[in-house]
Design an enzyme around this catalytic site. Structure first.
Site, PDB file in Angstrom:
ATOM      1  N   THR A  12       0.795  -1.382  -0.002  1.00 14.23           N
ATOM      2  CA  THR A  12       0.043   0.088  -0.012  1.00 14.23           C
ATOM      3  C   THR A  12       0.875   1.291   0.099  1.00 14.23           C
ATOM      4  O   THR A  12       1.956   1.492   0.231  1.00 14.23           O
ATOM      5  CB  THR A  12      -1.013   0.008   1.287  1.00 14.23           C
ATOM      6  N   ASP A  13       0.107   2.204  -0.436  1.00 19.66           N
ATOM      7  CA  ASP A  13       1.032   3.759  -0.379  1.00 19.66           C
ATOM      8  C   ASP A  13       0.432   4.575   0.790  1.00 19.66           C
ATOM      9  O   ASP A  13       0.182   3.933   1.708  1.00 19.66           O
ATOM     10  CB  ASP A  13       0.616   4.396  -1.383  1.00 19.66           C
ATOM     11  N   ALA A  14       0.787   5.706   0.879  1.00 21.62           N
ATOM     12  CA  ALA A  14       0.614   6.627   2.243  1.00 21.62           C
ATOM     13  C   ALA A  14      -1.033   6.667   2.422  1.00 21.62           C
ATOM     14  O   ALA A  14      -1.172   6.935   3.492  1.00 21.62           O
ATOM     15  CB  ALA A  14       1.364   7.805   1.918  1.00 21.62           C
ATOM     16  N   VAL A  17      -4.048   2.734   0.592  1.00 20.64           N
ATOM     17  CA  VAL A  17      -4.339   1.828  -0.454  1.00 20.64           C
ATOM     18  C   VAL A  17      -3.254   1.147  -1.299  1.00 20.64           C
ATOM     19  O   VAL A  17      -2.095   1.661  -1.511  1.00 20.64           O
ATOM     20  CB  VAL A  17      -5.413   2.379  -1.586  1.00 20.64           C
TER      21      VAL A  17
END
EC number: 3.1.2.28
Length: 138
Positions: A12-14, A17
């Site tokens: 996931t990203d920041a 998601v």
């Protein structure tokens, strides 16, 4: 031949998601899993191999976000485009709902001169096997 995978925090990203490049990487895992299930030893296939199969095109579409802890299933089909090019189309599901799809196009080349060459027999057989599965709806 579906591939199941849990989404990890590292995927996931920041915003929490799945990062688009990570989902493409997960689709590539499904491709490698299929080769192994067919009996192609990936380490042997690519170690000092007379062929390389670089991706020349990749695309991905998201229909809804995926989060850490989601368990996804990836189904894919393969089709030969020529004697040295094939395409994989992936459908990504979460609880039987399609949440994304992706496509990668690969070419078969000689690693020494980077020129296109015909598929090795094992890859031709794998592509034929996948076509048979698709035709029979398995």
């Amino acid at each position: 031949m579906p591939y199941e995978r849990l989404i990890y925090l590292a995927d996931t990203d920041a915003a929490g998601v799945v990062y688009f490049a990570h989902l493409l990487s997960i689709c590539h895992e499904a491709y490698e899993f299929s080769l192994a299930q067919f009996g192609i030893n990936i380490k042997d296939f690519f170690k000092d191999s007379p062929v390389a199969l670089p991706i020349t095109q990749a695309e991905i579409q998201f229909f809804r976000p995926l989060f850490c802890g989601d368990r996804i299933q990836i189904d894919f089909t393969a089709r030969s485009l020529s004697e040295n090019e094939f395409e994989l189309q992936y459908k990504i599901y979460l609880a039987e709902i399609m949440v994304g799809k992706a496509k990668t196009r690969h070419v078969c080349i000689a690693p020494t001169n980077r020129q296109r060459i015909p598929f090795p027999e094992s890859l031709k057989n794998w592509l034929g096997y996948l076509s048979t599965l698709e035709e029979t709806g398995i």
